[in-house]
Write a protein that holds these residues in place. Structure first.
Motif, PDB file in Angstrom:
ATOM      1  N   THR A   1       0.547  -1.756   0.310  1.00 44.21           N
ATOM      2  CA  THR A   1       0.285  -0.056  -0.176  1.00 44.21           C
ATOM      3  C   THR A   1       0.674   1.545   0.328  1.00 44.21           C
ATOM      4  N   PHE A   2       1.813   0.943   0.653  1.00 38.99           N
ATOM      5  CA  PHE A   2       3.146   2.536   0.902  1.00 38.99           C
ATOM      6  C   PHE A   2       3.170   2.638  -0.296  1.00 38.99           C
TER       7      PHE A   2
ATOM      8  N   VAL B   1       0.478   4.179  -3.217  1.00 37.64           N
ATOM      9  CA  VAL B   1       0.810   5.572  -3.190  1.00 37.64           C
ATOM     10  C   VAL B   1       1.433   6.470  -3.571  1.00 37.64           C
TER      11      VAL B   1
ATOM     12  N   ARG C   1       1.908   5.721  -7.657  1.00 43.82           N
ATOM     13  CA  ARG C   1       0.529   6.241  -8.057  1.00 43.82           C
ATOM     14  C   ARG C   1       0.280   7.976  -8.186  1.00 43.82           C
ATOM     15  N   LEU C   2       1.466   8.240  -6.866  1.00 44.50           N
ATOM     16  CA  LEU C   2       1.334  10.267  -6.418  1.00 44.50           C
ATOM     17  C   LEU C   2       2.294  10.319  -7.772  1.00 44.50           C
TER      18      LEU C   2
ATOM     19  N   GLY D   1      -4.358   9.288  -2.200  1.00 43.65           N
ATOM     20  CA  GLY D   1      -3.209   8.829  -1.434  1.00 43.65           C
ATOM     21  C   GLY D   1      -3.467   9.256   0.382  1.00 43.65           C
TER      22      GLY D   1
ATOM     23  N   VAL E   1      -6.211   6.758   1.661  1.00 44.84           N
ATOM     24  CA  VAL E   1      -5.791   5.479   1.864  1.00 44.84           C
ATOM     25  C   VAL E   1      -4.856   5.822   3.005  1.00 44.84           C
ATOM     26  N   MET E   2      -3.529   6.374   3.079  1.00 42.99           N
ATOM     27  CA  MET E   2      -2.721   6.815   4.658  1.00 42.99           C
ATOM     28  C   MET E   2      -3.682   7.110   5.585  1.00 42.99           C
TER      29      MET E   2
ATOM     30  N   LEU F   1      -4.842   3.707   6.811  1.00 46.21           N
ATOM     31  CA  LEU F   1      -3.933   3.158   7.051  1.00 46.21           C
ATOM     32  C   LEU F   1      -3.185   3.085   8.400  1.00 46.21           C
TER      33      LEU F   1
END
Lengths: 197, 445
Positions: free
Chosen positions: A169-170, A173, A176-177, B204, B207-208, B211
């Motif tokens: 996930t890190f 993210v 993608r950014l 983003g 999501v963070m 999470l």
């Protein structure tokens, strides 16, 4: 209630009582006298807690003849909530009159056991007491007994998958950014008014 | 005040610390550096002579150091969870706070994460955890969750900073040195405020924010299991994990109030951080204090009703024994009085709520000490007796250094990036002139 009514009620009570008494007497007359029995316990000298201890008991009649095929119950004297007998095992005697129980002591110290024969119409009830010592380290909870051992096999995989999911996930993210910023920035013409950001 | 003048004021207030420190800034920074240096000297002394220079021994092997680990990490994930919840619920008054919360979270985590290494005595043996560690050990779980948490925290702080780095890159220009200009250019990743960029950034951050909550909660939970999987008196509890999470959020929010009060005054942010912010956080503190009391009562009632073995004597030690004055000082001074101070309208102001928060933070430090040390001091062998633990100057100096490291790091952070998220204020006032839009027109990367 009238006198006549009271007389009738008393008569009914007397008849019913007589019937019960007669039935009880007849049953007592049918039962033969039960023969006396005896129990001899064989237990370990010392025992480690949480390891199965083998306690055996032989059931005999008054003449010492072994009695096979009878149920015996093993009780342990417990004291935390007041002295009381706790049933911990049950076994049937073999042809030689011996029943073997498996029991795991759960504390260190004296273990007082009682084996009880409940009796039948032919053999009278009997019981016998004995005791042995539980010594050594207290290892009361063994994971294998509760099925937790199997967790060790799949837990590392589950933890690994969870950590991999978090790190994925890190990465998603951030990547993608970075791609979004680079592509949007490249698409924007230098002189065009920019959107609020 | 119009939207445009307000945003201009916000930008100036947020950027001012980035541009110049002033003599007060340097004086405080120097003082904190001295305190940290003394801690560094104490640690060097400990490295040279070993843990014998501390109050730790074979019995009480976890003293101030592990209390500090729980305390500082608690402030960190408390702040992180509070920020994530504020972001996800989108409370309108959060915009002045989230940057501070995320910065506190990172600074406290960096200070706290050092303590397991300091507690080792032989720090090079920390490597053995990676080389010989077994997954069945809670210490290995701790390494895993703290590593995940630190990375998540850096991302959680960094993502909302990207537009602000772009603002610094484009607006501060020549007023910055070359190194900082190059750094802002790199850290802004080429941000120009395009709608596509904003959309992906928003996703983003969401999501963070989602999470970071379980990742942060995993840290106090594993720390709690580190204690509660043992049969030590006072530690052998099933509610330790939620108890630790709650304590973390409680102390994290209180730490935010203190730092918010200092930053508000030092950086002249009175128009941005208002009394309403303090009041809202004060209400939150009352709720958290009530919940913490509930957990504590539940814990002690179940133990006190049974009073079995060492657990019973442990409880006696806390309630009526040698440590009773410390325990009741925490209950009254660290929970009840702060609750009353915030609840009473007369003292429900910035000063009152800040004083209450200082009492809460000190109280929670004491509580962590009461969790760690008495459990070890109590003997579980029939031949042994209770042994007192007293920290030495080495432990005190290192603890003070860690406490000083948090404001020290925050001072550095707020020299590097805006103390308030300009981007988020801009998003809240779309009609005003957004600074990044100006940045996009006037500057490139």
């Amino acid at each position: 209630m009238t006198t006549r009514g009271m007389t009738s009620a008393l008569a009914i009570v007397a008849i019913v009582s007589t019937m019960f008494f007669a039935a009880g007497t007849a049953r007592a007359q049918q039962e033969p006298t039960a023969r006396a029995t005896a129990i001899k316990i064989t237990q370990p000298a010392d025992q480690v807690p949480a390891k199965p201890a083998s306690v055996s008991a032989q059931l005999t009649d008054a003449s010492g003849k072994a009695l096979g095929g009878f149920p015996l119950k093993l009780y342990v004297l417990t004291e935390p909530f007041g002295a009381r007998l706790m049933k911990v095992a049950e076994a049937t005697t073999e042809a030689d009159g011996v029943a073997t129980f498996s029991y795991k002591p759960t504390w260190v110290g004296d273990i007082k056991v009682t084996v009880i024969f409940a009796g039948t119409k032919d053999f009278a009830a009997s019981q016998s007491n004995s005791q042995f010592k539980a010594v050594g380290p207290v290892t009361l909870h063994r994971n294998a007994d509760f099925g937790l051992e199997s967790i060790r096999q799949w837990a590392p995989t589950v933890v690994g998958l969870l950590v991999a999911a978090i790190w994925s996930t890190f990465i998603v993210v951030v990547v993608r950014l970075v791609f979004a910023i680079r592509s949007d920035d490249a698409a924007a013409t230098p002189n065009a008014p920019r959107a609020k950001g | 005040m119009t939207a445009s003048s307000m945003e201009s004021g916000i930008r100036e207030a947020a950027i001012r610390p980035v541009l110049r420190g002033g003599w007060r800034w340097w004086a405080i920074f120097a003082l904190l550096t001295v305190i940290i240096s003394v801690g560094g000297v104490a640690y060097a002394y400990q490295l040279k002579d070993g843990l014998a220079v501390t109050g730790l021994d074979q019995r009480t092997s976890w003293g101030f150091y592990i209390s500090n680990l729980i305390f500082f990490m608690g402030i960190s994930y408390g702040a992180a969870i509070a920020s994530a919840v504020m972001r996800l619920t989108d409370v309108p008054w959060r915009r002045g706070l989230t940057r501070m919360l995320e910065s506190i979270a990172l600074a406290a985590a960096l200070a706290g994460a050092l303590f397991p290494v300091i507690d080792l005595g032989r720090p090079e043996r920390g490597w053995y955890l990676f080389r010989y560690g077994q997954i069945g050990s809670p210490v290995v779980w701790d390494v895993i969750v703290v590593t995940n948490y630190l990375v998540a925290l850096i991302l959680f702080l960094y993502l909302p900073l990207i537009p602000d780095f772009a603002y610094c890159r484009d607006q501060l220009g020549d007023r910055l040195g070359r190194v900082r200009r190059v750094s802002y250019r790199a850290l802004a990743l080429g941000w120009s405020g395009q709608p596509g960029q904003r959309k992906v950034l928003r996703q983003g951050i969401t999501v963070m924010s989602i999470l970071i909550i379980p990742v942060a909660m995993a840290v106090p939970s594993v720390l709690a299991w580190l204690f509660s999987v043992t049969v030590r008196p006072g530690w052998n509890s099933t509610i330790f994990a939620p108890y630790f999470v709650l304590g973390a959020v409680f102390s994290g929010v209180a730490a935010l109030v203190i730092i918010m009060a200092v930053i508000r005054k030092a950086y002249h942010l009175e128009s941005i951080i208002t009394e309403q912010h303090f009041r809202m956080l004060g209400y939150g503190l009352i709720a958290l204090a009530g919940a913490y009391l509930y957990f504590m009562i539940s814990e002690y009632v179940t133990e006190g009703y049974k009073m079995t073995g060492e657990t019973g004597s442990q409880l006696e030690l806390l309630m009526t024994g040698d440590l009773a004055w410390v325990f009741w000082l925490f209950v009254v001074g660290g929970v009840l009085l702060p609750m009353a101070t915030i609840a009473i309208p007369l003292t429900r102001n910035i000063l009152g709520i800040t004083v209450a928060s200082i009492a809460i933070v000190l109280g929670m430090f004491v509580k962590r000490f009461l969790i760690v040390v008495p459990g070890l001091a109590e003997s579980v062998l029939p031949t042994d007796v209770l042994k007192a633990y007293e920290p030495t100057w080495v432990e005190v100096a290192i603890t003070l250094a860690a406490a000083a490291a948090i404001p020290w790091l925050l001072m550095i952070f707020f020299r590097l990036f805006p103390v308030i998220s300009i981007h988020e204020f801009e998003a809240a006032h779309p009609d005003g002139p957004p600074p990044s839009a100006v940045a996009g027109v006037t500057g490139g990367k």
